[in-house]
Design a protein around this motif. Structure first.
Motif, PDB file in Angstrom:
ATOM      1  N   UNK A   1      14.949  92.254  -8.251  1.00  0.00           N
ATOM      2  CA  UNK A   1      15.019  92.930  -9.552  1.00  0.00           C
ATOM      3  C   UNK A   1      15.442  91.978 -10.671  1.00  0.00           C
ATOM      4  N   UNK A   2      15.837  90.763 -10.324  1.00  0.00           N
ATOM      5  CA  UNK A   2      16.122  89.780 -11.377  1.00  0.00           C
ATOM      6  C   UNK A   2      14.864  89.482 -12.194  1.00  0.00           C
TER       7      UNK A   2
ATOM      8  N   UNK B   1      27.206  92.860  -3.142  1.00  0.00           N
ATOM      9  CA  UNK B   1      26.330  91.998  -2.352  1.00  0.00           C
ATOM     10  C   UNK B   1      24.871  92.178  -2.705  1.00  0.00           C
ATOM     11  N   UNK B   2      24.579  92.357  -3.971  1.00  0.00           N
ATOM     12  CA  UNK B   2      23.190  92.561  -4.410  1.00  0.00           C
ATOM     13  C   UNK B   2      22.918  91.725  -5.653  1.00  0.00           C
ATOM     14  N   UNK B   3      21.688  91.263  -5.756  1.00  0.00           N
ATOM     15  CA  UNK B   3      21.241  90.573  -6.961  1.00  0.00           C
ATOM     16  C   UNK B   3      20.398  91.544  -7.787  1.00  0.00           C
TER      17      UNK B   3
ATOM     18  N   UNK C   1      31.452  89.245 -16.008  1.00  0.00           N
ATOM     19  CA  UNK C   1      30.487  89.403 -14.914  1.00  0.00           C
ATOM     20  C   UNK C   1      29.881  90.797 -15.001  1.00  0.00           C
ATOM     21  N   UNK C   2      28.549  90.866 -14.882  1.00  0.00           N
ATOM     22  CA  UNK C   2      27.866  92.163 -14.980  1.00  0.00           C
ATOM     23  C   UNK C   2      26.794  92.237 -13.912  1.00  0.00           C
ATOM     24  N   UNK C   3      26.735  93.375 -13.224  1.00  0.00           N
ATOM     25  CA  UNK C   3      25.643  93.605 -12.283  1.00  0.00           C
ATOM     26  C   UNK C   3      24.817  94.783 -12.811  1.00  0.00           C
TER      27      UNK C   3
ATOM     28  N   UNK D   1      22.204  94.831 -17.330  1.00  0.00           N
ATOM     29  CA  UNK D   1      22.176  93.413 -17.717  1.00  0.00           C
ATOM     30  C   UNK D   1      21.159  93.202 -18.835  1.00  0.00           C
ATOM     31  N   UNK D   2      19.986  93.815 -18.698  1.00  0.00           N
ATOM     32  CA  UNK D   2      18.966  93.630 -19.743  1.00  0.00           C
ATOM     33  C   UNK D   2      19.413  94.213 -21.081  1.00  0.00           C
TER      34      UNK D   2
END
Ligand SMILES: N[C@@H](CCC(=O)N[C@@H](CS)C(=O)NCC(=O)O)C(=O)O
Length: 219
Positions: free
Chosen positions: A11-12, A61-63, A72-74, A79-80
């Motif tokens: 999903x990156x 534990x996910x990108x 830090x943001x997941x 993020x977008x």
């Protein structure tokens, strides 16, 4: 400078697409999904979502994950929205209402569409699409998608874009979710406004550049 943890085959991709649109420089730390490795805990395994060094940054534990200084943001869609707001300009929300609508559509895409579209994509990617079980699964997930895709189709027929009269981060977020449903031939074409908007989105040089980098990564 921003750092993005993840690979293009994750999903990156939605973050990399936005960063290409913005022409924004960033550091990239490749982190592969642990489940794609034969032994993610092996001493010579590449940096992956189960590596202790990564879990220290991302307990889930996910990108993908983003770092901006000590921030830090997941969650790829959050993020977008963060990246777009930080950059400003036409891809970002122009005001509080646009911001709220971008959040609304991101949440709708993730809760009403993404899980079903991903299930269809995996049925194809894992070679189950032509088996009786795979066909039944795809039929069930397609049925679940029908209502949200009708909603999205009507919205795009009326408005042309997700939010505002222009291409924004909200289009990237939704287009990357709908992309999973494109794995099922003919499905998205049943929704002409979505199909037209998807081809315009995927025709953009920034999408093509992101896609070429994704294809260059090992499958
Ligand atoms: N909702 C999260 C989902 C993150 C996610 O599940 N990422 C996958 C790759 S696309 C992953 O890292 N999976 C690793 C695992 O499940 O072990 C997001 O949008 O960022």
């Amino acid at each position: 400078m921003l750092t993005i943890y993840g690979v293009y085959r994750s999903r990156a991709s939605r973050n990399f697409w936005l960063l290409e649109e913005l022409n924004m420089e960033f550091d990239h730390v490749p982190v592969i999904q642990g489940y794609r490795l034969p032994d993610p805990e092996a001493a010579d395994a590449p940096f992956n979502t189960l590596s202790p060094g990564f879990v220290a940054i991302s307990p889930a534990g996910a990108v993908p994950v983003l770092k901006d200084g000590d921030f830090v943001l997941s969650e790829s869609l959050a993020m977008n929205l963060y990246i777009a707001r930080k950059a400003g300009g036409p891809l970002a929300p122009a005001d509080a209402r646009e911001n709220a609508l971008m959040e609304q559509w991101a949440l709708y895409g993730m809760t009403a569409i993404e899980t079903h579209a991903l299930a269809i994509m995996y049925a194809h990617a894992e070679g189950r699409a032509k088996t009786p079980a795979g066909e039944a699964e795809i039929a069930m997930e397609t049925a679940r998608l029908r209502r949200p895709l009708k909603v999205l189709n009507a919205h795009l027929r009326e408005n042309g874009h997700m939010v505002g009269d222009r291409f924004t981060v909200a289009d990237i977020n939704m287009a990357e979710i709908i992309r999973y449903a494109q794995a099922e031939p003919g499905l998205v074409d049943q929704f002409p406004a979505i199909a037209g908007w998807m081809s315009a989105c995927q025709d953009r040089p920034a999408f093509k550049s992101m896609w070429a980098k994704r294809l260059a990564e090992p499958a």
